[in-house]
Motif scaffolding. Sequence first.
Motif, PDB file in Angstrom:
ATOM      1  N   PHE A 145       0.837  -1.194   0.000  1.00 13.86           N
ATOM      2  CA  PHE A 145       0.000   0.000   0.000  1.00 13.86           C
ATOM      3  C   PHE A 145       0.880   1.255   0.000  1.00 13.86           C
ATOM      4  O   PHE A 145       1.978   1.264   0.561  1.00 13.86           O
ATOM      5  N   ASP A 146       0.382   2.293  -0.645  1.00 11.92           N
ATOM      6  CA  ASP A 146       1.015   3.610  -0.597  1.00 11.92           C
ATOM      7  C   ASP A 146       0.099   4.535   0.195  1.00 11.92           C
ATOM      8  O   ASP A 146      -1.093   4.672  -0.119  1.00 11.92           O
ATOM      9  N   VAL A 147       0.660   5.179   1.222  1.00 14.13           N
ATOM     10  CA  VAL A 147      -0.122   6.039   2.110  1.00 14.13           C
ATOM     11  C   VAL A 147       0.408   7.465   2.011  1.00 14.13           C
ATOM     12  O   VAL A 147       1.629   7.688   2.015  1.00 14.13           O
ATOM     13  N   LYS A 148      -0.492   8.432   1.925  1.00 13.41           N
ATOM     14  CA  LYS A 148      -0.070   9.825   1.871  1.00 13.41           C
ATOM     15  C   LYS A 148      -1.163  10.722   2.443  1.00 13.41           C
ATOM     16  O   LYS A 148      -2.340  10.351   2.505  1.00 13.41           O
ATOM     17  N   ILE A 149      -0.747  11.915   2.858  1.00  6.99           N
ATOM     18  CA  ILE A 149      -1.658  12.988   3.254  1.00  6.99           C
ATOM     19  C   ILE A 149      -1.341  14.181   2.368  1.00  6.99           C
ATOM     20  O   ILE A 149      -0.167  14.511   2.150  1.00  6.99           O
ATOM     21  N   THR A 150      -2.364  14.829   1.845  1.00 12.07           N
ATOM     22  CA  THR A 150      -2.161  16.049   1.063  1.00 12.07           C
ATOM     23  C   THR A 150      -2.822  17.214   1.787  1.00 12.07           C
ATOM     24  O   THR A 150      -3.930  17.087   2.316  1.00 12.07           O
ATOM     25  N   ASP A 151      -2.124  18.353   1.811  1.00  5.16           N
ATOM     26  CA  ASP A 151      -2.665  19.538   2.475  1.00  5.16           C
ATOM     27  C   ASP A 151      -1.859  20.758   2.049  1.00  5.16           C
ATOM     28  O   ASP A 151      -0.655  20.665   1.812  1.00  5.16           O
ATOM     29  N   ASP A 152      -2.526  21.894   1.961  1.00  2.00           N
ATOM     30  CA  ASP A 152      -1.859  23.165   1.655  1.00  2.00           C
ATOM     31  C   ASP A 152      -1.621  23.903   2.967  1.00  2.00           C
ATOM     32  O   ASP A 152      -2.306  24.867   3.297  1.00  2.00           O
ATOM     33  N   ASN A 153      -0.640  23.440   3.724  1.00  2.00           N
ATOM     34  CA  ASN A 153      -0.400  24.005   5.058  1.00  2.00           C
ATOM     35  C   ASN A 153       1.084  24.174   5.366  1.00  2.00           C
ATOM     36  O   ASN A 153       1.492  24.159   6.532  1.00  2.00           O
ATOM     37  N   GLY A 154       1.887  24.351   4.341  1.00  2.00           N
ATOM     38  CA  GLY A 154       3.329  24.430   4.539  1.00  2.00           C
ATOM     39  C   GLY A 154       3.861  25.805   4.894  1.00  2.00           C
ATOM     40  O   GLY A 154       5.037  25.936   5.234  1.00  2.00           O
ATOM     41  N   LEU A 155       2.994  26.844   4.851  1.00  4.53           N
ATOM     42  CA  LEU A 155       3.432  28.212   5.141  1.00  4.53           C
ATOM     43  C   LEU A 155       2.564  28.787   6.249  1.00  4.53           C
ATOM     44  O   LEU A 155       1.330  28.826   6.133  1.00  4.53           O
ATOM     45  N   LEU A 156       3.203  29.254   7.333  1.00  8.69           N
ATOM     46  CA  LEU A 156       2.501  29.816   8.475  1.00  8.69           C
ATOM     47  C   LEU A 156       2.890  31.277   8.638  1.00  8.69           C
ATOM     48  O   LEU A 156       4.070  31.609   8.715  1.00  8.69           O
TER      49      LEU A 156
ATOM     50  N   VAL B 136      -5.018   6.074   0.696  1.00  8.10           N
ATOM     51  CA  VAL B 136      -4.317   4.792   0.746  1.00  8.10           C
ATOM     52  C   VAL B 136      -4.558   4.086  -0.583  1.00  8.10           C
ATOM     53  O   VAL B 136      -5.708   3.797  -0.942  1.00  8.10           O
ATOM     54  N   PHE B 137      -3.475   3.813  -1.287  1.00 12.47           N
ATOM     55  CA  PHE B 137      -3.544   3.171  -2.604  1.00 12.47           C
ATOM     56  C   PHE B 137      -3.103   1.718  -2.482  1.00 12.47           C
ATOM     57  O   PHE B 137      -2.040   1.415  -1.921  1.00 12.47           O
ATOM     58  N   SER B 138      -3.946   0.804  -2.988  1.00 10.21           N
ATOM     59  CA  SER B 138      -3.603  -0.619  -2.995  1.00 10.21           C
ATOM     60  C   SER B 138      -2.913  -0.960  -4.303  1.00 10.21           C
ATOM     61  O   SER B 138      -3.499  -0.827  -5.388  1.00 10.21           O
ATOM     62  N   ARG B 139      -1.669  -1.393  -4.227  1.00 13.63           N
ATOM     63  CA  ARG B 139      -0.944  -1.754  -5.439  1.00 13.63           C
ATOM     64  C   ARG B 139      -1.544  -3.004  -6.087  1.00 13.63           C
ATOM     65  O   ARG B 139      -1.577  -3.119  -7.316  1.00 13.63           O
ATOM     66  N   GLU B 140      -2.039  -3.912  -5.275  1.00  9.31           N
ATOM     67  CA  GLU B 140      -2.633  -5.134  -5.808  1.00  9.31           C
ATOM     68  C   GLU B 140      -3.914  -4.820  -6.577  1.00  9.31           C
ATOM     69  O   GLU B 140      -4.136  -5.335  -7.683  1.00  9.31           O
ATOM     70  N   ARG B 141      -4.746  -3.964  -6.019  1.00 11.98           N
ATOM     71  CA  ARG B 141      -6.015  -3.647  -6.667  1.00 11.98           C
ATOM     72  C   ARG B 141      -5.863  -2.557  -7.709  1.00 11.98           C
ATOM     73  O   ARG B 141      -6.735  -2.369  -8.561  1.00 11.98           O
ATOM     74  N   GLY B 142      -4.778  -1.763  -7.622  1.00  8.72           N
ATOM     75  CA  GLY B 142      -4.574  -0.675  -8.570  1.00  8.72           C
ATOM     76  C   GLY B 142      -5.542   0.474  -8.387  1.00  8.72           C
ATOM     77  O   GLY B 142      -5.898   1.163  -9.350  1.00  8.72           O
ATOM     78  N   GLU B 143      -5.954   0.695  -7.131  1.00  4.15           N
ATOM     79  CA  GLU B 143      -6.923   1.756  -6.866  1.00  4.15           C
ATOM     80  C   GLU B 143      -6.790   2.234  -5.423  1.00  4.15           C
ATOM     81  O   GLU B 143      -6.168   1.578  -4.575  1.00  4.15           O
ATOM     82  N   ASN B 144      -7.394   3.400  -5.166  1.00  7.09           N
ATOM     83  CA  ASN B 144      -7.429   3.910  -3.804  1.00  7.09           C
ATOM     84  C   ASN B 144      -8.492   3.151  -3.013  1.00  7.09           C
ATOM     85  O   ASN B 144      -9.659   3.112  -3.410  1.00  7.09           O
ATOM     86  N   ILE B 145      -8.086   2.556  -1.909  1.00  2.00           N
ATOM     87  CA  ILE B 145      -9.069   1.893  -1.056  1.00  2.00           C
ATOM     88  C   ILE B 145      -9.554   2.818   0.060  1.00  2.00           C
ATOM     89  O   ILE B 145     -10.589   2.564   0.679  1.00  2.00           O
ATOM     90  N   ILE B 146      -8.793   3.887   0.311  1.00  5.36           N
ATOM     91  CA  ILE B 146      -9.200   4.922   1.277  1.00  5.36           C
ATOM     92  C   ILE B 146      -8.861   6.273   0.660  1.00  5.36           C
ATOM     93  O   ILE B 146      -7.748   6.494   0.191  1.00  5.36           O
ATOM     94  N   ASN B 147      -9.831   7.176   0.666  1.00  3.11           N
ATOM     95  CA  ASN B 147      -9.625   8.547   0.197  1.00  3.11           C
ATOM     96  C   ASN B 147     -10.626   9.409   0.944  1.00  3.11           C
ATOM     97  O   ASN B 147     -11.773   9.563   0.522  1.00  3.11           O
TER      98      ASN B 147
ATOM     99  N   ASP C  78     -11.046  -6.078   4.524  1.00  2.00           N
ATOM    100  CA  ASP C  78     -11.685  -7.378   4.317  1.00  2.00           C
ATOM    101  C   ASP C  78     -10.755  -8.296   3.520  1.00  2.00           C
ATOM    102  O   ASP C  78      -9.594  -7.967   3.258  1.00  2.00           O
ATOM    103  N   SER C  79     -11.262  -9.445   3.087  1.00  2.83           N
ATOM    104  CA  SER C  79     -10.433 -10.427   2.391  1.00  2.83           C
ATOM    105  C   SER C  79      -9.915  -9.930   1.047  1.00  2.83           C
ATOM    106  O   SER C  79      -8.927 -10.436   0.524  1.00  2.83           O
ATOM    107  N   GLY C  80     -10.579  -8.920   0.479  1.00  4.56           N
ATOM    108  CA  GLY C  80     -10.118  -8.339  -0.776  1.00  4.56           C
ATOM    109  C   GLY C  80      -9.254  -7.116  -0.579  1.00  4.56           C
ATOM    110  O   GLY C  80      -9.016  -6.354  -1.524  1.00  4.56           O
ATOM    111  N   ASN C  81      -8.774  -6.898   0.684  1.00  2.00           N
ATOM    112  CA  ASN C  81      -7.965  -5.726   1.036  1.00  2.00           C
ATOM    113  C   ASN C  81      -8.690  -4.422   0.725  1.00  2.00           C
ATOM    114  O   ASN C  81      -8.092  -3.434   0.313  1.00  2.00           O
ATOM    115  N   ARG C  82     -10.002  -4.446   0.952  1.00  3.57           N
ATOM    116  CA  ARG C  82     -10.796  -3.224   0.860  1.00  3.57           C
ATOM    117  C   ARG C  82     -11.145  -2.775   2.267  1.00  3.57           C
ATOM    118  O   ARG C  82     -11.322  -3.580   3.180  1.00  3.57           O
ATOM    119  N   TRP C  83     -11.274  -1.455   2.428  1.00  6.42           N
ATOM    120  CA  TRP C  83     -11.585  -0.904   3.738  1.00  6.42           C
ATOM    121  C   TRP C  83     -13.015  -1.250   4.130  1.00  6.42           C
ATOM    122  O   TRP C  83     -13.963  -0.969   3.395  1.00  6.42           O
TER     123      TRP C  83
END
Length: 335
Positions: A196-207, A263-274, A311-316
């Motif tokens: 799985f590839d996990v990331k957070i995106t946000d426009d919060n780098g400048l204070l 969260v991107f599932s490499r096996e399924r080739g799709e985002n399982i969490i967004n 679950d058994s298909g690695n889906r959330w």
Amino acid sequence: MNFKSVISSAIIRGAAALLMAAGAISCNTIYDDQSDCPRGISLRFVYDYNMEFANSFHKQAHCLNVYVFDKDGHYLDNWVETSDVLKDENWRMQRKLDEGSYTLIAYAGLCCGETSFTAPQLQTRAASRREEVSVSLKQTNNISNASLHPLFYGMATLEVGKDDYVEETIYLKKDTNNLRFVLQQMNGEQIKADEFDVKITDDNGLLAWDNEVQQNGVITYMPWTKGETVIGSQEDGVTPVSAAYYELSTSRLTTITAPRLVVFSRERGENIINIPLNTYLLLLKSELYSEMPAQEFLDRISEWSLVFFLDSGNRWVNSHIVVNDWIVRLNTAEL
């Protein structure tokens, strides 16, 4: 220690206290010679903007900057402290200031060698203004995959009279977060973190100078560590549970931006969490804190953990998650 020594020590302590009190009274009496009285300011720093409501500045701060501005917002000075005095809860930063009105902007964690933010580039004495103060996240090509060094922010305004000795407290907030995500396989099959590839995106780098997030481009936060584990074993009569974990650090989370967890599932080739991250973090805000604004809640908590079940298909299985050890039942229609 004998009885006579105890009496002598008590007398000495009592006499010292009387002398201190007399000195304080003398310095507050306008008819006395005040040449030996203290002048300037004494600053105390407190970080109790947490869910424990307890001061831990002396435990968490390793370096300190205080930027000084006059009543018109012109830059005057930058006071720096990096020594071990910061570990002393009784320590105070003492400086001399002329009569006038001042704004003080404090950062803890900005001038440390391992800092994760760039400091303001201010020119000397009145050439820069308060509004030019900003700190920006260190990143490469809008990607941050580091465990961020803690950053704290505080601001105070004060008045200094001609012969005043001013005691002021600067209260700080924490601007960095650490988030730990766990993907738990419910059917006992083993999973690997690299699936799985996990990331957070946000426009919060400048204070900005007032600690508000300024739009400066979306940052992609990647894990600074990851791995997998198996909990329990058949030999112990416990069904093994396989889990992958990831930890990411982010700059300040606010209600005015829209951070997302993907969260991107490499096996399924799709985002399982967004999902909208703030929405799920605020699920932890129980009725105990019903009167606490959402932004205050996000600022007070700096360490988060979320557990997602697959679950058994690695889906959330999006019926519930665990947030900071609280099981949250989800109504996905509302989310």
